[in-house]
Design an enzyme around this catalytic site. Structure first.
Site, PDB file in Angstrom:
ATOM      1  N   HIS A 147       0.842  -1.201   0.000  1.00  0.00           N
ATOM      2  CA  HIS A 147       0.000   0.000   0.000  1.00  0.00           C
ATOM      3  C   HIS A 147       0.875   1.248   0.000  1.00  0.00           C
ATOM      4  CE1 HIS A 147      -4.136  -1.563   1.432  1.00  0.00           C
ATOM      5  NE2 HIS A 147      -3.487  -2.506   0.800  1.00  0.00           N
TER       6      HIS A 147
ATOM      7  N   TYR B 147      -9.014   5.504   7.577  1.00  0.00           N
ATOM      8  CA  TYR B 147      -9.123   5.870   8.990  1.00  0.00           C
ATOM      9  C   TYR B 147     -10.184   6.976   9.056  1.00  0.00           C
ATOM     10  CZ  TYR B 147      -4.689   3.458  10.075  1.00  0.00           C
ATOM     11  OH  TYR B 147      -3.692   2.517  10.259  1.00  0.00           O
TER      12      TYR B 147
ATOM     13  N   PRO C 174      -3.766   0.299  18.914  1.00  0.00           N
ATOM     14  CA  PRO C 174      -3.525  -0.195  17.556  1.00  0.00           C
ATOM     15  C   PRO C 174      -3.624   0.861  16.449  1.00  0.00           C
ATOM     16  CG  PRO C 174      -5.697  -0.863  18.324  1.00  0.00           C
ATOM     17  CD  PRO C 174      -5.027  -0.219  19.485  1.00  0.00           C
TER      18      PRO C 174
ATOM     19  N   LYS D 264       1.578  -0.123  15.167  1.00  0.00           N
ATOM     20  CA  LYS D 264       2.994  -0.251  15.520  1.00  0.00           C
ATOM     21  C   LYS D 264       3.345  -1.484  16.343  1.00  0.00           C
ATOM     22  CE  LYS D 264       4.619   3.227  13.428  1.00  0.00           C
ATOM     23  NZ  LYS D 264       4.844   2.723  12.080  1.00  0.00           N
TER      24      LYS D 264
ATOM     25  N   TYR E  43       4.514   6.453  10.011  1.00  0.00           N
ATOM     26  CA  TYR E  43       3.641   5.328   9.656  1.00  0.00           C
ATOM     27  C   TYR E  43       4.401   4.233   8.916  1.00  0.00           C
ATOM     28  CZ  TYR E  43      -0.767   3.024   8.492  1.00  0.00           C
ATOM     29  OH  TYR E  43      -1.796   2.119   8.401  1.00  0.00           O
TER      30      TYR E  43
HETATM   31  C1  PHB Z   1      -5.461  -4.201  10.656  1.00  0.00           C
HETATM   32  O1  PHB Z   1      -5.562  -4.433   9.447  1.00  0.00           O
HETATM   33  O2  PHB Z   1      -5.735  -5.077  11.497  1.00  0.00           O
HETATM   34  C2  PHB Z   1      -5.018  -2.865  11.114  1.00  0.00           C
HETATM   35  C3  PHB Z   1      -4.647  -1.931  10.173  1.00  0.00           C
HETATM   36  C4  PHB Z   1      -4.242  -0.674  10.591  1.00  0.00           C
HETATM   37  C5  PHB Z   1      -4.223  -0.356  11.928  1.00  0.00           C
HETATM   38  C6  PHB Z   1      -4.590  -1.302  12.864  1.00  0.00           C
HETATM   39  C7  PHB Z   1      -4.997  -2.563  12.464  1.00  0.00           C
HETATM   40  O3  PHB Z   1      -3.851   0.875  12.313  1.00  0.00           O
END
Ligand code: PHB
Ligand code: APR
Length: 392
Positions: free
Chosen positions: A73, A202, A294, A298, A386
């Site tokens: 990505h 997000y 989460p 990280k 990130y």
């Molecule tokens: C996930 O795909 O489980 C995932 C992706 C991004 C995050 C947290 C979890 O920030």
């Protein structure tokens, strides 16, 4: 009594990767895991690998399946006030991330370990650590067959996660703990459907945060911010899809694809660090020493980063009797840990809605979001954290 050079407690990403790093350097290790192989291979966890994590797995020859099945990505979307704003990770940093479930990495690492002929002691019960302040620490446990076992080591690596036995084996007063809890949790689901977007979303919404992620072209991973006291029984599939649809609503072309929910769980959010990540001949790595909420993705990446330092430092001690790299281990790891702690806190507080959010906090969040998506400097700062900061 059995003997090994490094006793590794825990077969998560930290313990398994450490075992592999040591094996490639000719150092003997024994891995003890409380759960069964089936359990650890199927435990659903996060799924974003920093470019640094992918690089290390490739260097070790452990990334064949990740390279075939992982989803690269080059950006993600911040969605707020019914509009999408793309963070162009690749354009801003020249780097990208790979979406590949943590349990897939665990499967690959277990397969690599078994292929070396050195096993893993699954279903090890009553694991206890002894003589940590000496040069011959010991581990005792009851094995899957019910036999009491004892292992003498040169060093013990505590890779047994937040609820493990390693950190609590350190005498009171040695560690300083830094703890922060948040007034929210994540309800996570796996849905049998094609993802609704090619990239992660997000979303910040008045009703709370939501995240759209994925595992494969047929499997979506979705999360909703919920109250930490929330129970799964209160969330029927229909209610979950309704709430997701509300929080992802946007002016523009977007349809939330629905599918059968194959997994549901609620995870509380917490930030936690202990200093130092060492006591005598016990070294902590990964979640046993620190956890992050989460939102910044990280957790696993930090575990991998610890092991990247711990592996070579153990090799220096056990091959050349040079203890200097191990003496710097905790301090060097903690620099990256605290950067990730801050980044995860920043992402979390920018995107979640506190239960009684006052209008002032609301305005600050909006200002931060608008600044992040309109300033190249702010977007680059987010993007470089990130994708994973370089190692010094
Ligand atoms: C996930 O795909 O489980 C995932 C992706 C991004 C995050 C947290 C979890 O920030
Ligand atoms: N004895 C042996 N093994 C144990 C014990 C014990 N007393 N207690 C826990 N374990 C095992 C757990 O069953 C688990 O398999 O230790 C392992 C720790 O693995 P993780 O929790 O995955 O921790 P870590 O390897 O540090 O990886 C960090 O995991 O929790 C996620 O979000 C976190 O992505 C991050 C990653």
């Amino acid at each position: 009594m059995e003997r090994t050079q490094v006793g590794i407690v825990g077969a998560g990403p930290a313990g398994l990767l450490l075992a592999h790093l040591l094996y490639t350097e000719g150092i003997d290790a024994v891995v003890l895991e409380a759960r069964s192989r089936e359990y650890v291979e199927n435990r659903v966890r996060a799924g974003v690998c920093e470019h640094t994590t992918v690089g290390l797995l490739r260097d070790l020859g452990l990334a064949d399946r990740l390279d075939r099945e992982g989803l690269p990505h080059g950006g993600f979307s911040l969605r707020f006030d019914r509009a999408d704003h793309r963070i162009d990770l690749a354009g801003l940093t020249g780097k990208s991330i790979t979406v590949y479930g943590q349990q897939e990495i665990v499967k690959d690492l277990i397969a690599a370990r078994l292929a070396t002929g050195r096993g893993i002691e699954f279903e090890a019960a009553d694991v206890a650590l002894h003589d940590l302040e000496t040069e011959t620490p010991r581990i005792t446990w009851t094995d899957a067959g019910g036999t009491a076992r004892e292992l003498r080591c040169d060093v013990i690596a505590g890779c047994d996660g937040f609820h493990g036995v390693s950190r609590p084996s350190i005498p009171a007063g040695v560690l300083t703990a830094y703890d922060h809890t948040y007034p929210f949790a994540w309800l996570g689901v796996l849905a049998r459907t094609a993802p609704s977007s090619e990239e992660l979303i997000y979303a910040r919404h008045e009703r709370g945060f939501a995240l759209h992620s994925m595992r494969s072209p047929e499997l979506a991973r979705l999360y909703l911010q919920v109250d930490p006291t929330e129970r799964l029984d209160n969330w029927s599939d229909a209610r979950i899809w309704d709430e997701l649809a509300t929080r992802f609503s946007v002016d523009g072309d977007f349809t939330l694809r629905e599918g059968a929910l194959v997994e549901k769980s609620i995870t509380p959010m917490r930030s936690f660090v202990v200093e130092p990540m060492r006591y005598g001949r016990l070294f902590l790595a990964g979640d046993s020493a620190h956890i992050v909420p989460p939102t910044g993705a990280k957790g696993m990446n930090l575990a991998v980063a610890d092991v990247r330092r711990l592996g070579p430092a153990l090799v220096a001690l056990l091959r050349k009797n040079d203890s200097r790299p191990l003496d710097c281990y905790s301090e060097q790891c903690l620099r990256r840990v605290w950067r990730a702690e801050h980044f995860s806190y920043f992402m979390t507080t920018m995107l979640h809605r506190a239960p009684n959010a006052d209008p002032f906090t609301d305005r600050l969040q909006h200002s931060q979001l608008r600044y992040t998506v309109s300033s190249a400097a702010a977007a680059t700062s987010l993007a470089e954290n990130y994708v994973g900061l370089p190692f010094d």
